[in-house]
Design a protein around this motif. Structure first.
Motif, PDB file in Angstrom:
ATOM      1  N   ASN A   9       0.832  -1.205   0.000  1.00  0.00           N
ATOM      2  CA  ASN A   9       0.000   0.000   0.000  1.00  0.00           C
ATOM      3  C   ASN A   9       0.865   1.253   0.000  1.00  0.00           C
ATOM      4  N   VAL A  10       0.541   2.175  -0.884  1.00  0.00           N
ATOM      5  CA  VAL A  10       1.285   3.421  -1.001  1.00  0.00           C
ATOM      6  C   VAL A  10       0.331   4.580  -0.749  1.00  0.00           C
ATOM      7  N   ALA A  11       0.744   5.496   0.105  1.00  0.00           N
ATOM      8  CA  ALA A  11       0.053   6.771   0.272  1.00  0.00           C
ATOM      9  C   ALA A  11       1.128   7.835   0.139  1.00  0.00           C
ATOM     10  N   ARG A  12       0.811   8.932  -0.534  1.00  0.00           N
ATOM     11  CA  ARG A  12       1.818   9.971  -0.731  1.00  0.00           C
ATOM     12  C   ARG A  12       1.165  11.314  -0.964  1.00  0.00           C
ATOM     13  N   PRO A  17      -2.486  11.927 -10.292  1.00  0.00           N
ATOM     14  CA  PRO A  17      -2.148  10.581  -9.854  1.00  0.00           C
ATOM     15  C   PRO A  17      -1.219   9.840 -10.818  1.00  0.00           C
ATOM     16  N   TRP A  18      -1.082  10.294 -12.034  1.00  0.00           N
ATOM     17  CA  TRP A  18      -0.265   9.598 -13.027  1.00  0.00           C
ATOM     18  C   TRP A  18       1.201   9.991 -12.879  1.00  0.00           C
ATOM     19  N   LYS A  38       2.176  -1.968  -7.178  1.00  0.00           N
ATOM     20  CA  LYS A  38       2.233  -2.432  -8.575  1.00  0.00           C
ATOM     21  C   LYS A  38       1.620  -1.418  -9.545  1.00  0.00           C
ATOM     22  N   ALA A  39       0.767  -0.536  -9.078  1.00  0.00           N
ATOM     23  CA  ALA A  39       0.164   0.482  -9.943  1.00  0.00           C
ATOM     24  C   ALA A  39       1.140   1.611 -10.284  1.00  0.00           C
ATOM     25  N   LEU A  40       2.283   1.670  -9.617  1.00  0.00           N
ATOM     26  CA  LEU A  40       3.275   2.710  -9.891  1.00  0.00           C
ATOM     27  C   LEU A  40       4.169   2.364 -11.081  1.00  0.00           C
ATOM     28  N   ASN A  52       7.896   7.909 -12.132  1.00  0.00           N
ATOM     29  CA  ASN A  52       8.273   9.096 -11.363  1.00  0.00           C
ATOM     30  C   ASN A  52       7.045   9.904 -10.956  1.00  0.00           C
ATOM     31  N   ARG A  53       7.067  10.418  -9.746  1.00  0.00           N
ATOM     32  CA  ARG A  53       6.017  11.304  -9.230  1.00  0.00           C
ATOM     33  C   ARG A  53       6.711  12.543  -8.674  1.00  0.00           C
ATOM     34  N   SER A  54       6.596  13.673  -9.359  1.00  0.00           N
ATOM     35  CA  SER A  54       7.298  14.898  -8.981  1.00  0.00           C
ATOM     36  C   SER A  54       6.735  15.536  -7.721  1.00  0.00           C
TER      37      SER A  54
END
Length: 77
Positions: A9-12, A17-18, A38-40, A52-54
């Motif tokens: 589980n990821v929360a950030r 969201p992409w 796995k969705a990342l 990558n998530r800036s």
């Protein structure tokens, strides 16, 4: 870095969201996002950098019991 299996589980707090990068990060809103690890991943035909998530301020990786790891970014960057 590796973590044990089960921390799915990821929360950030960051842009999403992409996936987004420095050259197009303003197309992604700053906010709180939750998903599965796995969705990342993006399965591109030709392997390359992905996921990558800036502007991520913090990130948590937790297991099904809520136990996990929290990573904090530096505020002055």
């Amino acid at each position: 870095m590796q973590i044990p299996d089960g921390f799915n589980n990821v929360a950030r707090y960051g842009r999403g969201p992409w996936e987004n990068y420095q050259d197009r990060k303003y197309s992604a809103d700053l906010g709180l996002y939750q998903t599965k690890v796995k969705a990342l991943y993006t399965p591109y035909i030709r392997p390359q950098e992905n996921g990558n998530r800036s502007d991520t301020r913090w990130l948590t990786l937790t297991n099904g019991h809520g136990v996990g790891l929290k990573v904090l970014g530096r505020a002055d960057l």
